[in-house]
Enzyme design. Structure first.
Site, PDB file in Angstrom:
ATOM      1  CB  CYS A 100      20.499 -14.342 -49.656  1.00 44.74           C
ATOM      2  SG  CYS A 100      22.013 -14.076 -48.703  1.00 44.74           S
ATOM      3  CG  ASN A 323      41.287 -27.201 -42.304  1.00 45.71           C
ATOM      4  OD1 ASN A 323      40.924 -26.276 -41.566  1.00 45.71           O
ATOM      5  ND2 ASN A 323      40.734 -27.433 -43.472  1.00 45.71           N
ATOM      6  CB  CYS A 350      36.928 -22.004 -38.527  1.00 47.91           C
ATOM      7  SG  CYS A 350      36.342 -23.512 -37.721  1.00 47.91           S
TER       8      CYS A 350
END
Length: 391
Positions: A100, A323, A350
């Site tokens: 990958c 966070n 996120c």
């Protein structure tokens, strides 16, 4: 397995062959990817910010489009003599993705050696269908200095003696700083278990980041760190830049992990407290603080929300950093922030949807500035850092 198509999109043989669809935006021009993420985040946040002061959006922070992942999470399948490192296909068979192109070059080059080590140590890959075998996952993290942390997720400790016997062979070929066994005996889709057996003298991997005068974070085997070192560095630098404008005397870093924000913001004239529920991460942060001589930085192992709610008002800080995981901080913590009198908040998210929900629950704050940070090129995932100030 990745390569340029002209000067714009990235091409992946695995994606083109239908072997892996993890990178849903593979083949799209990178500039378009970033623009779409920026547009998406602004649209999702807009309703929550209606009626407040305009947001100053900084230019997106980006890094390499390929070769950026510092961590490989590989499902191990196949046979002892021919293991696959990658994912499981729809038929339950292993799909080998050891080449990958998203992995950092040093990590990419290490995976074939690690596959050979699986053969040498006779680590039988776990077969989901028959529930036989031992080796479930191979988890590898690479530091900016090129050192590796290698973790074998096993069903039991039966292969431990063979791993120890062949560890020397591996250490001669790869810069492995930390090696460990993680024991995950249950037959379910869980990446790792609670028990960790460290096989090397060294138990932490040092992540050296170009933040401020230099930031050294220690990662233990079960610690979390962002998968994109370049953009993580930009994230902490942005936080430092915003905090330098307000110069808070005290900071709380809630959901502090291994202490990235707390240690980036710490200083001789500023007290910093990091709160994290994972004891291993707290131990890592304490080690990093001690090594850096940051006497005014302390770390607590506790639930971030419960801990904040228990603190007397006289101890509340000038600035709070949050966070959280994808679910956001939730009503209890937003309610506490609203009533706390805390002047400034930095929120790293996120998930724009949960961020929008939490911002709507913080009407006393304006979002003065925001920045998209593209941690995950070739996918729809995003990171956004916002700076809030109480009116």
């Amino acid at each position: 397995m990745l390569g340029r198509v002209g000067s714009h999109p990235v091409q992946c043989d695995y994606f083109d062959a239908g072997a892996c669809a993890s990178c849903t935006w593979m083949g799209r021009a990178y500039a378009d990817q970033v623009a779409d993420k920026q547009r998406h985040v602004e649209q999702v946040l807009a309703p929550a910010l209606e009626g407040r002061a305009p947001v100053a959006w900084l230019p997106p922070a980006t890094g390499p489009e390929e070769g950026f992942r510092n961590k490989a999470k590989m499902v191990v399948a196949g046979t002892v003599d021919a293991p696959t490192l990658g994912i499981l296909g729809a038929d339950g068979r292993g799909v080998d993705l050891r080449h990958c192109g998203l992995h950092e070059p040093g990590l990419h080059d290490a995976l074939p050696v690690l596959a050979e080590h699986v053969v040498r140590a006779r680590l039988a890959p776990y077969d989901v269908g028959s529930r036989r075998g031992e080796l479930k996952h191979l988890l590898v993290t690479r530091s900016p200095d090129g050192e590796l942390m290698v973790r074998w997720v096993l069903r039991s400790t039966e292969p431990e003696a063979r791993l120890r016997k062949h560890l020397g062979w591996l250490l001669e070929r790869l810069p492995v700083a930390v090696a460990s066994i993680n024991v995950q005996p249950e037959h379910k889709a869980v990446l790792e278990g609670e028990r960790e057996i460290v096989l090397t003298e060294q138990s932490t991997l040092t992540m050296r980041l170009d933040v401020g005068e230099g930031l050294r974070l220690h990662l233990r085997p079960q610690s979390f760190f962002q998968t994109n070192t370049t953009v993580a560095t930009a994230l902490y630098e942005q936080a430092r830049a915003w905090v330098s404008e307000t110069e808070p005397a005290s900071v709380w870093d809630l959901y502090s992990g291994v202490g990235g924000f707390a240690l980036a913001l710490a200083g001789p004239h500023r007290s910093v407290t990091g709160v994290e529920i994972a004891p291993e991460a707290v131990a890592s942060a304490q080690l990093s603080a001690a090594e850096a001589g940051l006497d005014r930085a302390r770390f607590v192992a506790a639930d971030a929300t419960a801990w904040a709610l228990e603190q007397p008002p006289a101890t509340h800080p000038d600035l709070v950093v949050v966070n959280p995981p994808r679910r956001g901080i939730g009503p209890a913590l937003t309610g506490w922030l609203e009533s706390s009198g805390v002047r400034d908040v930095l929120y790293s998210s996120c998930n724009a949807t949960s961020l929008a929900r939490d911002l709507a629950a913080l009407p006393s704050y304006d979002v003065e500035a925001a920045r998209l940070l593209d941690m995950f090129p070739q996918t729809t995932h995003h990171e956004v850092l916002v700076r809030l100030r109480r009116r």
